[in-house]
Write a protein that holds these residues in place. Structure first.
Motif, mmCIF file in Angstrom:
data_model
loop_
_atom_site.group_PDB
_atom_site.id
_atom_site.type_symbol
_atom_site.label_atom_id
_atom_site.label_comp_id
_atom_site.label_asym_id
_atom_site.label_seq_id
_atom_site.Cartn_x
_atom_site.Cartn_y
_atom_site.Cartn_z
ATOM 1 N N GLY A 182 -54.772 6.169 95.254
ATOM 2 C CA GLY A 182 -54.921 7.145 96.331
ATOM 3 C C GLY A 182 -54.195 8.454 96.077
ATOM 4 N N VAL A 183 -53.879 8.727 94.824
ATOM 5 C CA VAL A 183 -53.176 9.957 94.464
ATOM 6 C C VAL A 183 -54.197 11.030 94.097
ATOM 7 C CG1 VAL A 183 -51.547 11.004 92.829
ATOM 8 C CG2 VAL A 183 -51.180 8.652 93.633
ATOM 9 N N ARG A 184 -54.022 12.204 94.686
ATOM 10 C CA ARG A 184 -54.925 13.322 94.425
ATOM 11 C C ARG A 184 -54.665 13.891 93.027
ATOM 12 N NH1 ARG A 184 -55.210 18.907 96.003
ATOM 13 N NH2 ARG A 184 -53.054 18.793 96.671
ATOM 14 N N ILE A 185 -55.730 14.175 92.302
ATOM 15 C CA ILE A 185 -55.619 14.711 90.951
ATOM 16 C C ILE A 185 -55.702 16.233 91.011
ATOM 17 C CG2 ILE A 185 -56.486 14.658 88.584
ATOM 18 C CD1 ILE A 185 -55.454 11.952 89.626
ATOM 19 N N THR A 186 -54.538 16.857 90.968
ATOM 20 C CA THR A 186 -54.475 18.320 90.955
ATOM 21 C C THR A 186 -54.574 18.800 89.511
ATOM 22 O OG1 THR A 186 -52.079 18.277 90.734
ATOM 23 C CG2 THR A 186 -52.981 18.333 92.999
ATOM 24 N N ARG A 187 -54.747 20.105 89.349
ATOM 25 C CA ARG A 187 -54.781 20.690 87.999
ATOM 26 C C ARG A 187 -53.473 20.401 87.263
ATOM 27 N NH1 ARG A 187 -52.667 25.158 86.324
ATOM 28 N NH2 ARG A 187 -52.269 25.944 88.414
#
Length: 140
Positions: free
Chosen positions: A18-23
């Motif tokens: 559930g971790v957002r993949i940022t740049r």
């Protein structure tokens, strides 16, 4: 496993958590996947900053924690040093740690593996998993 494939595996593990993949996080994952040593969180942060990722140290720690919880990296805690990390998809190996330089070297020795299994068998056990760390100093 190839670096890009490993980075995608790390990304998939974070998504499952559930971790957002940022740049910034994607850049960190590529750096971790390409590491051929055993970096600690600070070293990964420095490498990410040098690569222009602009990731915070807190994000590095959270990312490493999530990857470890998903079982795709291993946290290595050697005496007197910050925790280091390595991909969990590698073949079994043991570690030698130079007590003067902190260098971590991987090695595989069939005699050691056989002896460990023999000792466990003699005591009525089968080895499920193990870690061997040798703390060494160069001969003078």
């Amino acid at each position: 496993m190839e670096n890009e494939q490993r980075a995608r595996s790390f990304e998939a593990a974070l998504r499952r958590a559930g971790v957002r993949i940022t740049r910034q996080r994607a850049a960190l994952l590529r750096i971790l996947a390409a590491a051929d040593d055993h970096p600690d969180a600070t070293q990964l942060h420095q490498r990410a900053m040098a690569a222009g990722a602009g990731v915070s140290l807190a994000t590095v720690y959270r990312t490493l924690s999530a990857l470890e919880a998903q079982g795709v990296i291993m946290k290595l805690e050697f005496e007197g040093a910050a925790a280091r990390f390595e991909p969990a998809d590698q073949q079994h190996h043991d570690h030698m740690i130079d007590v003067e330089t902190g260098e971590v070297m991987e090695f595989v020795n069939d005699r050691i593996e056989r002896l460990q299994a023999e000792i466990a068998r003699e005591m009525g056990y089968d080895i499920v998993r193990h870690r061997l760390e040798l703390y060494v100093r160069k001969r003078r």
